[in-house]
Design a protein around this motif. Structure first.
Motif, PDB file in Angstrom:
ATOM      1  N   LEU A 241      -2.126  12.884  -6.889  1.00 27.16           N
ATOM      2  CA  LEU A 241      -0.887  12.938  -6.425  1.00 27.16           C
ATOM      3  C   LEU A 241      -0.172  11.671  -6.038  1.00 27.16           C
ATOM      4  CD1 LEU A 241      -0.703  16.171  -4.394  1.00 27.16           C
ATOM      5  CD2 LEU A 241      -0.598  15.962  -6.838  1.00 27.16           C
ATOM      6  N   VAL A 242      -0.645  10.761  -5.769  1.00 23.80           N
ATOM      7  CA  VAL A 242      -0.284   9.451  -5.310  1.00 23.80           C
ATOM      8  C   VAL A 242      -0.138   8.433  -6.447  1.00 23.80           C
ATOM      9  CG1 VAL A 242      -0.603   7.222  -3.823  1.00 23.80           C
ATOM     10  CG2 VAL A 242      -1.276   9.553  -2.841  1.00 23.80           C
ATOM     11  N   LEU A 243      -1.058   8.510  -7.208  1.00 20.29           N
ATOM     12  CA  LEU A 243      -0.976   7.722  -8.630  1.00 20.29           C
ATOM     13  C   LEU A 243      -0.190   8.233  -9.690  1.00 20.29           C
ATOM     14  CD1 LEU A 243      -4.686   6.687  -8.593  1.00 20.29           C
ATOM     15  CD2 LEU A 243      -2.987   5.337  -7.788  1.00 20.29           C
ATOM     16  N   ASN A 244      -0.035   9.635  -9.394  1.00 24.13           N
ATOM     17  CA  ASN A 244       0.780  10.663 -10.650  1.00 24.13           C
ATOM     18  C   ASN A 244      -0.010  10.440 -11.785  1.00 24.13           C
ATOM     19  OD1 ASN A 244       2.612  12.277 -11.322  1.00 24.13           O
ATOM     20  ND2 ASN A 244       3.848  10.625 -12.162  1.00 24.13           N
ATOM     21  N   LYS A 245      -1.369  10.623 -11.766  1.00 19.41           N
ATOM     22  CA  LYS A 245      -2.271  10.423 -13.042  1.00 19.41           C
ATOM     23  C   LYS A 245      -3.410  11.557 -13.068  1.00 19.41           C
ATOM     24  CE  LYS A 245      -1.847   5.185 -13.764  1.00 19.41           C
ATOM     25  NZ  LYS A 245      -2.494   3.970 -13.875  1.00 19.41           N
ATOM     26  N   LEU A 246      -4.140  11.353 -14.211  1.00 17.61           N
ATOM     27  CA  LEU A 246      -5.189  12.281 -14.398  1.00 17.61           C
ATOM     28  C   LEU A 246      -6.419  11.634 -13.613  1.00 17.61           C
ATOM     29  CD1 LEU A 246      -6.842  14.701 -16.009  1.00 17.61           C
ATOM     30  CD2 LEU A 246      -7.233  12.873 -17.631  1.00 17.61           C
ATOM     31  N   VAL A 247      -6.770  12.732 -12.911  1.00 18.95           N
ATOM     32  CA  VAL A 247      -8.246  12.124 -11.849  1.00 18.95           C
ATOM     33  C   VAL A 247      -9.328  13.055 -12.581  1.00 18.95           C
ATOM     34  CG1 VAL A 247      -9.368  12.596  -9.875  1.00 18.95           C
ATOM     35  CG2 VAL A 247      -6.978  11.305 -10.075  1.00 18.95           C
TER      36      VAL A 247
ATOM     37  N   MET B  27       0.928  -1.362   0.039  1.00 20.32           N
ATOM     38  CA  MET B  27      -0.006   0.045   0.000  1.00 20.32           C
ATOM     39  C   MET B  27       0.984   1.253   0.098  1.00 20.32           C
ATOM     40  SD  MET B  27      -3.064   1.626  -0.002  1.00 20.32           S
ATOM     41  CE  MET B  27      -3.950   0.084   0.463  1.00 20.32           C
ATOM     42  N   MET B  28       0.623   1.986  -0.744  1.00 17.57           N
ATOM     43  CA  MET B  28       1.418   3.491  -0.821  1.00 17.57           C
ATOM     44  C   MET B  28       1.099   4.276   0.226  1.00 17.57           C
ATOM     45  SD  MET B  28       0.565   4.675  -4.760  1.00 17.57           S
ATOM     46  CE  MET B  28       0.534   3.357  -6.135  1.00 17.57           C
ATOM     47  N   GLN B  29       2.251   4.855   0.828  1.00 21.32           N
ATOM     48  CA  GLN B  29       2.161   5.858   1.810  1.00 21.32           C
ATOM     49  C   GLN B  29       1.330   7.158   1.440  1.00 21.32           C
ATOM     50  OE1 GLN B  29       3.348   5.073   5.185  1.00 21.32           O
ATOM     51  NE2 GLN B  29       3.526   3.064   4.008  1.00 21.32           N
ATOM     52  N   LEU B  30       0.355   7.178   2.294  1.00 14.97           N
ATOM     53  CA  LEU B  30      -0.620   8.473   2.148  1.00 14.97           C
ATOM     54  C   LEU B  30      -0.140   9.642   2.872  1.00 14.97           C
ATOM     55  CD1 LEU B  30      -4.098   6.584   2.170  1.00 14.97           C
ATOM     56  CD2 LEU B  30      -2.638   7.277  -0.074  1.00 14.97           C
ATOM     57  N   GLU B  31       0.385   9.584   4.093  1.00 21.81           N
ATOM     58  CA  GLU B  31       0.797  10.552   5.190  1.00 21.81           C
ATOM     59  C   GLU B  31       1.791  11.715   4.382  1.00 21.81           C
ATOM     60  OE1 GLU B  31       0.290   7.603   5.945  1.00 21.81           O
ATOM     61  OE2 GLU B  31      -1.094   7.601   7.393  1.00 21.81           O
ATOM     62  N   PRO B  32       2.775  11.197   3.652  1.00 21.50           N
ATOM     63  CA  PRO B  32       3.830  12.047   3.054  1.00 21.50           C
ATOM     64  C   PRO B  32       3.003  13.187   1.894  1.00 21.50           C
ATOM     65  CG  PRO B  32       4.840  10.249   2.921  1.00 21.50           C
ATOM     66  CD  PRO B  32       3.244   9.892   3.512  1.00 21.50           C
ATOM     67  N   THR B  33       1.940  12.458   1.138  1.00 18.84           N
ATOM     68  CA  THR B  33       1.357  13.345   0.283  1.00 18.84           C
ATOM     69  C   THR B  33       0.435  14.134   0.912  1.00 18.84           C
ATOM     70  OG1 THR B  33       1.495  11.260  -1.167  1.00 18.84           O
ATOM     71  CG2 THR B  33      -0.049  13.317  -1.733  1.00 18.84           C
ATOM     72  N   LEU B  34      -0.052  13.961   2.061  1.00 21.57           N
ATOM     73  CA  LEU B  34      -1.128  14.699   2.814  1.00 21.57           C
ATOM     74  C   LEU B  34      -0.450  16.295   2.977  1.00 21.57           C
ATOM     75  CD1 LEU B  34      -3.881  14.782   4.339  1.00 21.57           C
ATOM     76  CD2 LEU B  34      -2.815  14.015   6.301  1.00 21.57           C
ATOM     77  N   GLN B  35       0.833  16.178   3.335  1.00 20.73           N
ATOM     78  CA  GLN B  35       1.515  17.253   3.761  1.00 20.73           C
ATOM     79  C   GLN B  35       1.535  18.399   2.532  1.00 20.73           C
ATOM     80  OE1 GLN B  35       5.667  16.172   4.848  1.00 20.73           O
ATOM     81  NE2 GLN B  35       4.999  14.824   6.427  1.00 20.73           N
TER      82      GLN B  35
END
Length: 511
Positions: free
Chosen positions: A52-58, A1-9
């Motif tokens: 940001l986590v997936l680095n894709k278009l949403v 599972m990708m780490q979500l917390e760093p992206t939260l910042q």
């Protein structure tokens, strides 16, 4: 599972709100996800962070241009690539959006449901690397919902165009039947379900039964006086009612405005901007006002008339106290309010099954208004929230002596105050005006305990079983046959068939 917390910042947030992390983990793992989070609960992060986590278009489907633009502006201020496409844009602005998307990587694109249906969208989307489709205000998909929009109902196109792209359906309020319709309409595949966050411990719920509009105006003024600071939103059932109430309040309070769909676009924009700038503190409005609004300091939300359903009630009340501070939510209920909502249903041109759903929804909000159990507990059960409580301590039923209770002026008689529960044993506070004698009081106690047990067994709110007004009528009449039950307030053939025999058996215990 990708780490979500760093992206939260990157969103300048220190921690996730309740329920957010579970939704995000489901989304970034590629699962279809159905999420019900309350107004102000942080739904937007659940589709913004995955880009940001997936680095894709949403791609986010949103119903309001103003809401799209506000979110795009906020994201860009954070340095997060985002844009929107709508009919009001200039060609250069649209060209910039497509150029940014062509560069690849993370991008959050907001579209209206109508734009998805436009010629050319299908061929374009097939060429894009889309990480997620997010459907905001997903209850608009369902014909059972109060805000059905035909173009939302056509969004199953997304599944057919990009069958492997996960879909996130988000809404602030939806009953189980609406959620099932959302799953079916969008073609969600075994979606992970997250229904929680409906409990708002900083909101004080109060319901007052009134006899006239004069009584309601008196209650509104008393409520406004309890909140000398912060914004006040007052919802009325009709445009005329909005303007009449605003005029009445304007004679006593400063900064009173009004908003309804009968105003021109410019007038509506000006009314909202004045509230934004705090030139208006008290806004009287129909339900045309509010979607996408996010003021932190709404201290009071009042329903001058009962809304059409529990979903609308909860969504509109949810605009209070978004800064976490205690706020008042006041529902003023009169018998004629049901007549007004009945008139709206009778004018509807929807198909019969939808009309039937609207009638059931109206019965539910009437039962809520006439009920006497914990308001928050009933809401949590109604929406099947993962979190349940039995008593909140901050509603008129659990805390009738609270400083947040708006005391009716002497001329306003509130019969619901006669049937409040105490904090300990929670017996009914029975008065001669409600129940005819001691035996009726005993019957009411037995019925209340049976109602609580039946509601728990069937995982429904007690007010859905029957309201306190119905319970008092049952206790006074003491019916002995199923035919007798038909004469009881709030009972019809369906209720008689489903629970009539059990109720008669309970009443027979005292004979």
């Amino acid at each position: 599972m990708m780490q979500l917390e760093p992206t939260l910042q990157k969103f300048r947030l220190e921690s996730f709100r309740k329920g957010q992390k579970g939704i995000l983990e489901s989304v970034v793992a590629g699962h279809d996800t159905l999420a019900v989070m309350p107004t102000g609960g942080g739904k937007s992060l659940c589709y913004q962070l995955p880009a940001l986590v997936l680095n894709k278009l949403v791609i986010v489907i949103s119903p309001l241009i103003a809401l799209m633009e506000d979110q795009v502006r906020a994201l860009r201020e954070l340095g997060i690539p985002a844009g929107c496409l709508h009919s009001g844009q200039k060609v250069d602005a649209k060209r910039d959006v497509f150029q940014s998307i062509r560069r690849g990587g993370a991008y959050i694109l907001y579209l209206s449901p109508e734009r998805v249906q436009k010629p050319g969208f299908a061929e374009w989307i097939k060429t894009q690397d889309v990480g997620l489709f997010a459907i905001d205000e997903a209850h608009c998909v369902s014909q059972w919902g109060p805000d059905f929009r035909p173009d939302y109902h056509k969004l199953d196109l997304l599944r057919s165009l990009k069958p492997e792209t996960p879909i996130l359906a988000l809404t602030a309020s939806a009953t189980p039947i609406v959620l099932e319709d959302v799953v079916r309409s969008l073609g969600l595949r075994d979606p992970h379900r997250h229904v929680r966050g409906f409990y708002r411990p900083n909101l004080f719920y109060q319901v007052v039964v009134t006899e006239s509009d004069d009584d309601k105006v008196a209650m509104v003024k008393a409520a406004v006086r309890k909140a000398p600071e912060g914004r006040v939103l007052i919802y009325c059932g009709t445009r005329q009612g909005v303007e009449t109430l605003a005029s009445e309040l304007g004679g006593e309070f400063e900064g009173v405005g009004f908003y309804h769909a009968g105003l021109t676009a410019g007038e509506r924009t000006e009314a909202q901007q004045k509230l934004d700038r705090r030139e208006t503190r008290i806004l009287c409005a129909t339900n045309a006002f509010g979607m996408g609004i996010d003021y932190p300091d709404v201290r009071v939300v009042i329903h001058f008339q009962m809304p059409a359903n529990v979903e609308s009630f909860y969504q509109e009340m949810g605009r209070a106290g978004r800064d976490g501070k205690m706020s008042l939510c006041l529902l003023l209920y009169a018998k004629k309010d049901k007549g007004l909502q009945s008139f709206f249903i009778q004018r509807s041109t929807a198909e019969p099954r939808v009309i039937s759903s609207k009638w059931r929804a109206l019965d539910a909000i009437v039962a809520f208004a006439e009920g006497g159990d914990c308001r928050h507990a009933g809401i949590l059960t109604y929406f099947r929230d993962a979190e349940r409580i039995t008593a909140c301590g901050h509603c008129d039923s659990c805390a009738p002596q609270s400083e947040w209770v708006v005391q009716p002026p002497p001329k306003v008689f509130n019969p619901l105050a006669r049937i409040r529960r105490s904090k300990k044993k929670a017996p009914l506070d029975l008065k001669s005006e409600s129940l005819v004698d001691k035996k009726a009081e005993l019957r009411a106690e037995i019925l209340r305990e049976w109602r609580k047990s039946y509601a728990k067994e069937n995982d429904i709110a007690p007010f859905i079983v029957f309201s306190n007004k119905t319970m008092i009528d049952l206790a006074n009449r003491d019916p002995e046959t199923l035919s007798d039950l038909i004469e009881v307030y709030g009972f019809g053939p369906t209720k008689v068939e489903s629970m009539g025999a059990d109720i008669l058996a309970e009443l027979a215990k005292l004979r």
